[in-house]
Structure formats: C-alpha cells, structure tokens
Write a protein that holds these residues in place. Structure first.
Motif: not given
Length: 450
Positions: A308, A284-285, A306
């Motif tokens: 993780t 996710s970013r 990101f």
C-alpha cells in the motif's frame, strides 16, 4: 442483422411537475468468422433507459435524473497474418467465449434557487456506479498464449455548491465549493498454457533463439538453455492464470471563485482562483502463479499480500483574463493561467526501491505501488474573435504558449501502460479557424494549427 428501437414519453403531471422517460435497445449479430469455431464475432447488444423528474415552481427549478445502461458485446479481436487466415477472418483460441460486458447506473440532482436581488444558488449532486467485465484473446492466435481478463467495479460521488451574482452590473462574480469520493476495485488475469507460451517465445525472441529454431515446449532442451534452468515436465501448467488486484480510494475537495470587472464600456478584466486538494490511497497485490515459469506478464514477482501507499497534493491556481471590444463585431483578448493535474498511481506500477526480487520470487520488503507527482502548467494566450458580414462570417485566431512542470507521460512497458513525470516541457503555436455561412444551404469551414 441490425435491430434498433427507441421509445420516449413526456408527461406533464401538474403545472410545476414534469416527467420524461426514454428506453433504447440495440442488437447487432456477429459478422466475422472465426476459423477456430464458435459464433461469428462482432455481436453487440445494448439496453438502456433514462428517467427525469423536474419541478419548476416559484424560486426553485430542480431536476432529478436516473439512467441505466446494460451492454454486452464481443471483445476486441485481432487479425494475425502468421495464423494463415485471410484478412476478413480471425483465428482466436477463445472461439465465441470472449466477452465485453458492462452496466452503468447514473443519478443526478440539479437544483437552482433564485434568491433575492437576482442572486442564484446552485446545487449539483452526482452518483455513478460502473461494473466492467472483459475477456479477450490478446495474442490473437489459435494457441493459448495470452487471454486477458479484466474486471472493474467503480463507485463515484460528487457534490458541488455554487452562488452566482446577477448577470447585470459593472462587477459579476461566482464562487463555489465541491467535494468528491471515488472507489475502484480491479482484478486482472493473464491466462495461458505454459507450453504454448514457450513455443511462442521461441518464435518471437528472435535474437535469443537465433540458430536454435522452434521448440516443442517448455522442457525442450533449446528452451531450457534460453531459460537458464532445467524444467520439470510435471511443473508445466495448462490454463494457468497470473492474477493481480488493485484497490484505489480517492477523495478531494476544491474552492473556487471568479470575478469580472468592467473597465469602461469596452474593456473587461476577469480574475479567478481555485484551491484543490486530492488524496489517493492505493493497494496492490500480485498472486504467485507457480508452474514452470512463475510470473511473466507485467510482473516477474509476486507480493506477500497487499502492498500500500497513499499520497495527497494541494495546489492554488490563479487565472487572469483581459478582453477589449474593438467594435460590436471584433473582440481582442489575453489570458494567463496556471493549471494542475493531480498525481496518482499507475494501475500496473510497483516500486521496489532499488532492491532485488527475493530468491523465492517474492517482491522485497518495502515494495510499494509506484507513484507519480502532479503536473503543473502555466499558459498564456492572446487572440481575436470576430463576427463579420452580418454575422455570416466568423474568424478566430490565437497565439498560445505553455510551460509544463513535472509533465506526466503515459508509456508502455513490459506489456502494460505506466505513468511517469518527465520534467519540464513547453509548447507554443498558432490556431485559426474560419466559418462562413452565407445562407441556410451553404457553409464553409476552415481551420489551421501551427
């Protein structure tokens, strides 16, 4: 206006090879007036097609199917009484620029082989590709407070093999194995003018703004007092976008089997089990949106690239069932089983592990996607199934009890859905249904749940 059409063709190519295809088209014009201009909303268009090729000869029955759907329509719209429009109109700042577009490709190959001694072997192969693009006026009003954009690209593949024993005999059974792969890429945007958002916040955060009244924009002294800092008008952005990305990779496999044994002429015992393994990887970013307010929707921080995490789970889940035919028309049964739902990662969840957001607005080191654990359930059910009055009357009833461990709960927080394990839970109840069909022209159906 409404226009809809379907076309189908069936062609027997040979005595063992068959082809079938169909096409579908739908057009609905818009019907809902938007006082901010643009075309009437409610437009819907669908184009889809499906083709199948079947071979049925000798010991093999195989069907290959492919389908495609292209859908284009207006997004959801919301009636906002504060906008001062009647209930049969809306006032959305997007006009007719919102969209809900998707295309789906699906392919399957189902193959059955008849083996010696009436055994059968089945192969099920599936592939799906799905693209979804969506833009709506989430706040529903004429000002640019929150337009929501979402794009998803999904690919899914699965393979299953299964072998079945003959249907006749004191013991019948089946066993199989399956495997799957899935990849999801997601992109999300919250788009707004910062001055419009500040004015909206002043109207909705009633307790914080009590006695202050509406504000002119983000650099209004009353809003700056609420914000706790001076705001430079040069920092205020229009058409600002808060962006985030989600990439998910999932894979897993399972082995399962089930056997039914006849314990006399009227009693049957069934025992089954399944072993399941799942693994999920999440990246996710959150992008820094800058401006006067920074990030506000879903997240009040951004990530440096990101973040993780990956998790894997496995579970053995057995099942037992006992049935007794009191007569040709009445069957009593009891079942006990354990179930499993894999864990995962909510789309908009982050775990800061108790650390504070950095002074520059970035997430602290060690931040990961938020994870939730698998859910497990133990269920017990007893009941009866009946077919009476020459099969014109069906009466079914059951008592059930469920015990959950690490129950997964979907909840709404900070404008987005999250998932959490809430611990143990249990439920029990009674269900019954009655269906009476004395002839082809009359039917009565009743149901009750307690």
């Amino acid at each position: 206006d409404h226009r809809e059409g379907t076309a189908t063709v069936n062609i027997p190519i040979t005595d063992t090879l068959y082809f079938r295809a169909s096409a579908y088209a739908l057009d609905n014009d818009g019907f809902l007036e938007n006082t901010e201009g643009g075309d009437d909303l409610g437009f819907h268009q669908n184009r889809s097609g499906r083709a199948a090729l079947r071979f049925a000869g000798g010991a093999v029955d195989a069907t290959v199917t492919a389908s495609y759907e292209d859908r284009n329509q207006d997004p959801s719209v919301y009636w906002v009484p504060a906008a001062g429009v009647p209930y049969n109109r809306v006032s959305t700042d997007l006009g007719s620029d919102g969209f809900d577009q998707s295309d789906v490709f699906d392919a399957r190959a189902d193959i059955d082989w008849s083996l010696a001694n009436d055994y059968t072997f089945t192969s099920l192969t599936g592939y799906k590709k799905f693209n979804f693009d969506y833009l709506e006026d989430y706040d529903g009003g004429p000002t640019h407070v929150n337009d929501y954009r979402q794009y998803n690209a999904v690919k899914y593949w699965s393979q299953e093999f299964r072998i079945n024993s003959p249907d006749e005999g004191r013991v019948t059974w089946f066993a199989g194995a399956s495997v799957y792969r899935e990849k999801i890429d997601g992109y999300f945007e919250f788009i707004y003018d910062e001055d419009d958002l500040c004015r909206a916040v002043a109207l909705t955060e009633v307790e914080d703004f009590e006695g202050l009244g509406p504000v002119d924009g983000c650099d209004d002294p009353d809003f700056e007092a609420y914000w706790g800092d001076d705001i430079d008008p040069a920092d205020i952005l229009t058409d600002k976008a808060e962006r985030s990305y989600v990439n998910v990779k999932s894979r897993g496999y399972a082995f399962y089997g089930d056997a039914t044994i006849g314990l006399g002429e009227r009693t049957k015992l069934t025992a089954g089990a399944r072993y399941t393994y799942d693994k999920k990887e999440m990246a996710s970013r959150v992008i820094a949106s800058h401006g006067a307010l920074g990030n506000n929707f879903n997240y009040e921080f951004f990530t440096r690239g990101f973040v993780t995490d990956e998790r894997n789970w496995n579970k053995f889940t057995p099942r037992l069932a006992l049935s007794f035919d009191m007569s040709d028309d009445v069957t009593l049964y009891a079942t006990a089983a354990r179930g499993y739902k894999s864990g995962g990662f909510p789309t908009f969840g982050f775990d800061l592990h108790g650390e504070e957001v950095n002074d520059d607005g970035s997430a602290p080191d060690g931040t990961t996607p938020k994870a939730f654990d698998p859910e497990e359930v133990t269920s017990i059910e007893v009941g009866a199934k009946t077919r009476l009055l020459d099969n014109t009357l069906q009466i079914n009833a059951s008592l059930f009890h469920y015990n959950y461990k690490d129950l997964q709960l979907v909840y709404f927080d900070q404008g987005s859905s999250q998932v959490a394990n809430v611990g143990k839970a249990r439920g029990q109840g009674l269900e019954a249904d009655v269906r009476w069909v004395p002839d082809a022209r009359f039917a009565v159906q009743l149901g009750v749940s307690l």
